[in-house]
Motif scaffolding. Structure first.
Motif, PDB file in Angstrom:
ATOM      1  N   UNK A 215     -24.078 -47.895   9.542  1.00  0.00           N
ATOM      2  CA  UNK A 215     -23.962 -48.749   8.363  1.00  0.00           C
ATOM      3  C   UNK A 215     -24.568 -50.112   8.669  1.00  0.00           C
ATOM      4  N   UNK A 216     -25.489 -50.572   7.828  1.00  0.00           N
ATOM      5  CA  UNK A 216     -26.087 -51.898   7.968  1.00  0.00           C
ATOM      6  C   UNK A 216     -25.546 -52.807   6.870  1.00  0.00           C
ATOM      7  N   UNK A 217     -25.178 -54.023   7.248  1.00  0.00           N
ATOM      8  CA  UNK A 217     -24.613 -55.003   6.311  1.00  0.00           C
ATOM      9  C   UNK A 217     -25.509 -56.241   6.303  1.00  0.00           C
ATOM     10  N   UNK A 246     -15.633 -55.275   4.595  1.00  0.00           N
ATOM     11  CA  UNK A 246     -14.631 -54.555   5.380  1.00  0.00           C
ATOM     12  C   UNK A 246     -14.083 -53.382   4.578  1.00  0.00           C
ATOM     13  N   UNK A 247     -13.752 -53.623   3.322  1.00  0.00           N
ATOM     14  CA  UNK A 247     -13.263 -52.541   2.467  1.00  0.00           C
ATOM     15  C   UNK A 247     -14.344 -51.481   2.267  1.00  0.00           C
ATOM     16  N   UNK A 248     -15.596 -51.917   2.145  1.00  0.00           N
ATOM     17  CA  UNK A 248     -16.692 -50.966   1.958  1.00  0.00           C
ATOM     18  C   UNK A 248     -16.866 -50.081   3.183  1.00  0.00           C
ATOM     19  N   UNK A 249     -16.754 -50.679   4.371  1.00  0.00           N
ATOM     20  CA  UNK A 249     -16.853 -49.898   5.608  1.00  0.00           C
ATOM     21  C   UNK A 249     -15.752 -48.847   5.648  1.00  0.00           C
ATOM     22  N   UNK A 253     -16.290 -44.814   5.828  1.00  0.00           N
ATOM     23  CA  UNK A 253     -15.856 -44.092   7.029  1.00  0.00           C
ATOM     24  C   UNK A 253     -14.557 -43.324   6.830  1.00  0.00           C
ATOM     25  N   UNK A 254     -13.903 -43.540   5.712  1.00  0.00           N
ATOM     26  CA  UNK A 254     -12.596 -42.924   5.515  1.00  0.00           C
ATOM     27  C   UNK A 254     -11.547 -43.556   6.401  1.00  0.00           C
TER      28      UNK A 254
END
Length: 369
Positions: A215-217, A246-249, A253-254
């Protein structure tokens, strides 16, 4: 001998291109004709006072070129060899002897004192007044550099030296953090905060591992698009209103990610990177922050098995990492050349601006013939 250099005159001012005099190599030293050198965030923070390199002097620490002369006792390189100038190291302290020269106990003075270990400088103005040298052991914003021969990494003769300089620091920092320090296992998740040269190098390296979520941010859509082309499986655009990375990660990722890397040097982003991993997860500091920067973490969630580590320059030995990345690039598996845009040395300040604005990911300065 005479060389052309971009001189760092004083803090917060543009560099000025001028002719300078360079010493002949002494014992254990080499004179390298610089072909090209990368412009790194570290050069910018030194220019602006957040890394204490003395002015006036010459910056630059991602140099590559051809050995022009060697001093007495030098056997690892010869005149005509193509080389990347790696980080300096003493070769005698416990960290050097244990195969981790990036953490040489003499690293501070070797990279920031402004001269050789004996206090002398290898650069002078034409009027004979001294200029501080040996920034990261090389001061490669110049057409010639005096450096310790043991820092040089000889490369294959058919390699395009113009593209090699960033392997000395920025590219190796991101790639080595993944390949040498973290070593993600099969099915693991890796989140990279910041899609600049260091972060995108971490993305490309993660693609070479068993990680299945990469994941790239970032806040620049162009960089996130490139991140997907280079191996990111997901991207998070934090410029979009209401986006919580953080919520998106955790949604992707579950749950928390296994590994996060912070490459921006922004303290608030570091906290997001730390909060993106959970129990037994690892957050890795690889970006350079301003002098005196500090951060805090939640005690309870960190206590429950979270690891916080810092890595310098990709860890390990320069030669093994740099040569591996060159070979991976030849195989089409690590296309770091896609990050590079070249500028003539005379446009050094334009290169800094392009890097700061995000218009260019990795500027590289070409030296005059």
């Amino acid at each position: 001998m005479r060389a052309t250099a971009a001189v760092f005159e004083k803090l917060f001012t543009p560099l000025s291109v001028a002719e300078v005099e360079v010493d002949s190599p002494g014992p254990g030293e080499a004179l390298v004709k610089i072909v090209a050198t990368g412009v790194c965030h570290t050069d910018a923070i030194a220019r602006d006072g957040d890394m204490p390199f003395p002015a006036p002097g010459v910056l630059g620490h991602e140099g590559a070129g051809i050995v022009a002369a060697v001093g007495s006792g030098v056997t690892n390189v010869a005149v005509g060899d193509k080389v990347v100038i790696g980080w300096p190291w003493c070769g005698e302290c416990r960290n050097c002897l244990e195969g981790q020269p990036r953490y040489c106990l003499q690293l501070g003075p070797l990279v920031l004192s402004g001269g050789r270990a004996d206090g002398t400088t290898s650069l002078r103005r034409l009027d004979g007044s001294p200029l501080h040298s040996h920034f990261f052991g090389q001061s490669s914003f110049a057409s010639y550099s005096i450096c310790a021969a043991n820092a040089l990494v000889p490369v294959p003769a058919d390699t395009d030296v113009t593209l090699l300089g960033p392997l000395a620091c920025g590219i190796s920092t991101g790639a080595g953090a993944v390949l040498n320090a973290l070593r993600p296992g099969a099915g693991s998740s890796v989140v990279v905060y910041g899609a600049g040269a260091v972060g995108l190098s971490a993305v490309m390296a993660a693609r070479l591992t068993g990680a299945t979520s990469i994941i790239a941010v970032d806040r620049l859509t162009s960089r996130l698009s490139l991140a997907r082309e280079l191996g990111a499986t997901e991207t998070i655009d934090v410029s979009s209103p209401g986006v919580d990375p953080v919520a998106s990660v955790q949604e992707i990722c579950g749950g928390p990610a296994d590994f996060s890397l912070e490459s921006t040097g922004i303290v608030s982003v570091l906290r997001q990177a730390a909060d993106s991993v959970g129990m037994r997860g690892t957050v890795t500091l690889i970006g350079g922050a301003p002098a005196g920067a500090s951060f805090s973490l939640d005690h309870m969630s960190t206590l429950w098995g979270k690891k916080v580590i810092g890595t310098l320059g990709g860890e390990g030995r320069s030669a093994s990492l740099i040569l591996a990345l060159i070979e991976l690039n030849k195989q089409g598996r690590f296309p770091y050349d896609r990050l590079i845009e070249t500028f003539p040395l005379e446009q050094v300040n334009e290169a800094f601006k392009a890097s700061h604005s995000g218009d260019v990911i990795k500027p590289v300065l070409r030296m005059p013939e």
